[in-house]
Design a protein around this motif. Structure first.
Motif, PDB file in Angstrom:
ATOM      1  N   TYR A  28       0.860  -1.187   0.000  1.00 18.20           N
ATOM      2  CA  TYR A  28       0.000   0.000   0.000  1.00 18.20           C
ATOM      3  C   TYR A  28       0.893   1.232   0.000  1.00 18.20           C
ATOM      4  O   TYR A  28       1.609   1.476   0.964  1.00 18.20           O
ATOM      5  N   PRO A  29       0.893   2.009  -1.091  1.00 18.68           N
ATOM      6  CA  PRO A  29       1.811   3.148  -1.196  1.00 18.68           C
ATOM      7  C   PRO A  29       1.444   4.268  -0.218  1.00 18.68           C
ATOM      8  O   PRO A  29       0.313   4.373   0.243  1.00 18.68           O
ATOM      9  N   GLY A  30       2.429   5.084   0.087  1.00 16.47           N
ATOM     10  CA  GLY A  30       2.203   6.232   0.952  1.00 16.47           C
ATOM     11  C   GLY A  30       2.344   5.883   2.419  1.00 16.47           C
ATOM     12  O   GLY A  30       2.656   4.756   2.784  1.00 16.47           O
ATOM     13  N   GLU A  31       2.133   6.875   3.248  1.00 14.14           N
ATOM     14  CA  GLU A  31       2.224   6.710   4.688  1.00 14.14           C
ATOM     15  C   GLU A  31       0.820   6.682   5.272  1.00 14.14           C
ATOM     16  O   GLU A  31      -0.065   7.396   4.799  1.00 14.14           O
ATOM     17  N   PRO A  32       0.630   5.875   6.310  1.00 17.27           N
ATOM     18  CA  PRO A  32      -0.691   5.874   6.943  1.00 17.27           C
ATOM     19  C   PRO A  32      -1.022   7.258   7.490  1.00 17.27           C
ATOM     20  O   PRO A  32      -0.165   7.939   8.036  1.00 17.27           O
ATOM     21  N   GLY A  33      -2.233   7.667   7.317  1.00 15.32           N
ATOM     22  CA  GLY A  33      -2.672   8.965   7.804  1.00 15.32           C
ATOM     23  C   GLY A  33      -3.631   8.816   8.972  1.00 15.32           C
ATOM     24  O   GLY A  33      -3.929   7.715   9.416  1.00 15.32           O
ATOM     25  N   GLU A  34      -4.098   9.936   9.451  1.00 14.93           N
ATOM     26  CA  GLU A  34      -5.031   9.951  10.579  1.00 14.93           C
ATOM     27  C   GLU A  34      -6.424   9.567  10.086  1.00 14.93           C
ATOM     28  O   GLU A  34      -6.862  10.024   9.034  1.00 14.93           O
ATOM     29  N   TRP A  35      -7.101   8.722  10.833  1.00 23.56           N
ATOM     30  CA  TRP A  35      -8.475   8.351  10.493  1.00 23.56           C
ATOM     31  C   TRP A  35      -9.400   9.482  10.893  1.00 23.56           C
ATOM     32  O   TRP A  35      -9.326  10.016  11.989  1.00 23.56           O
ATOM     33  N   LEU A  36     -10.255   9.839   9.996  1.00 22.63           N
ATOM     34  CA  LEU A  36     -11.267  10.855  10.298  1.00 22.63           C
ATOM     35  C   LEU A  36     -12.592  10.146  10.500  1.00 22.63           C
ATOM     36  O   LEU A  36     -13.081   9.473   9.613  1.00 22.63           O
ATOM     37  N   VAL A  37     -13.155  10.299  11.671  1.00 23.81           N
ATOM     38  CA  VAL A  37     -14.423   9.657  11.978  1.00 23.81           C
ATOM     39  C   VAL A  37     -15.504  10.719  11.990  1.00 23.81           C
ATOM     40  O   VAL A  37     -15.418  11.718  12.704  1.00 23.81           O
ATOM     41  N   ARG A  38     -16.505  10.513  11.190  1.00 25.21           N
ATOM     42  CA  ARG A  38     -17.618  11.462  11.101  1.00 25.21           C
ATOM     43  C   ARG A  38     -18.834  10.867  11.781  1.00 25.21           C
ATOM     44  O   ARG A  38     -19.007   9.653  11.806  1.00 25.21           O
ATOM     45  N   PRO A  39     -19.704  11.740  12.307  1.00 22.03           N
ATOM     46  CA  PRO A  39     -20.946  11.217  12.882  1.00 22.03           C
ATOM     47  C   PRO A  39     -21.761  10.506  11.807  1.00 22.03           C
ATOM     48  O   PRO A  39     -21.766  10.912  10.645  1.00 22.03           O
ATOM     49  N   GLN A  40     -22.411   9.423  12.195  1.00 20.82           N
ATOM     50  CA  GLN A  40     -23.209   8.665  11.249  1.00 20.82           C
ATOM     51  C   GLN A  40     -24.600   9.277  11.099  1.00 20.82           C
ATOM     52  O   GLN A  40     -25.117   9.898  12.012  1.00 20.82           O
ATOM     53  N   GLY A  41     -25.209   9.062   9.954  1.00 14.23           N
ATOM     54  CA  GLY A  41     -26.570   9.518   9.712  1.00 14.23           C
ATOM     55  C   GLY A  41     -26.629  10.914   9.124  1.00 14.23           C
ATOM     56  O   GLY A  41     -25.625  11.524   8.788  1.00 14.23           O
ATOM     57  N   ARG A  42     -27.858  11.403   9.013  1.00 13.89           N
ATOM     58  CA  ARG A  42     -28.078  12.737   8.458  1.00 13.89           C
ATOM     59  C   ARG A  42     -27.602  13.811   9.419  1.00 13.89           C
ATOM     60  O   ARG A  42     -27.664  13.634  10.629  1.00 13.89           O
ATOM     61  N   PRO A  43     -27.187  14.953   8.890  1.00 13.25           N
ATOM     62  CA  PRO A  43     -26.827  16.045   9.786  1.00 13.25           C
ATOM     63  C   PRO A  43     -28.074  16.576  10.496  1.00 13.25           C
ATOM     64  O   PRO A  43     -29.183  16.523   9.955  1.00 13.25           O
ATOM     65  N   LYS A  44     -27.887  17.096  11.705  1.00 15.59           N
ATOM     66  CA  LYS A  44     -29.009  17.636  12.467  1.00 15.59           C
ATOM     67  C   LYS A  44     -29.558  18.871  11.772  1.00 15.59           C
ATOM     68  O   LYS A  44     -28.816  19.681  11.226  1.00 15.59           O
ATOM     69  N   LEU A  45     -30.875  19.019  11.824  1.00 12.40           N
ATOM     70  CA  LEU A  45     -31.528  20.191  11.250  1.00 12.40           C
ATOM     71  C   LEU A  45     -31.565  21.338  12.258  1.00 12.40           C
ATOM     72  O   LEU A  45     -31.660  22.497  11.891  1.00 12.40           O
ATOM     73  N   CYS A  46     -31.534  20.990  13.550  1.00 11.02           N
ATOM     74  CA  CYS A  46     -31.607  21.998  14.600  1.00 11.02           C
ATOM     75  C   CYS A  46     -31.038  21.414  15.889  1.00 11.02           C
ATOM     76  O   CYS A  46     -30.663  20.255  15.931  1.00 11.02           O
TER      77      CYS A  46
END
Length: 92
Positions: A28-46
């Protein structure tokens, strides 16, 4: 086929084949980077708990609503949320 990338560069099918062959061999080329974890599901409306609102309307109003929302490149829900907020904001 060639695929343009965001920075202006592009890659082609041969590039993907090369990466695929290397990965199959555990390379696997390149260097391992930082994992970005995002909240699951739809973004909150309010910042409150949302509630569903269901009501009936004449077909002609529904068709007009759909046409208007589409012309603004919005969903019916987005259009209705804005319309209610605009109306209630005028009252408050």
């Amino acid at each position: 086929m060639e695929y343009p990338l965001k920075g202006g560069a592009s890659v082609d099918d041969a590039y993907f084949e090369k990466l695929s062959d290397a990965a199959a061999e555990g390379d696997y080329p390149g260097e391992p980077g930082e994992w970005l974890v995002r909240p699951q599901g739809r973004p909150k409306l309010c910042n409150e708990d949302p509630v569903s609102v269901t009501f009936k309307m004449p077909r002609s109003q529904y068709d007009a609503l759909s046409k208007k929302a589409k012309s603004l490149n919005e969903s019916r829900s987005e259009y209705l949320r804005r319309a209610v907020a605009r109306d209630l904001g005028a009252i408050a």
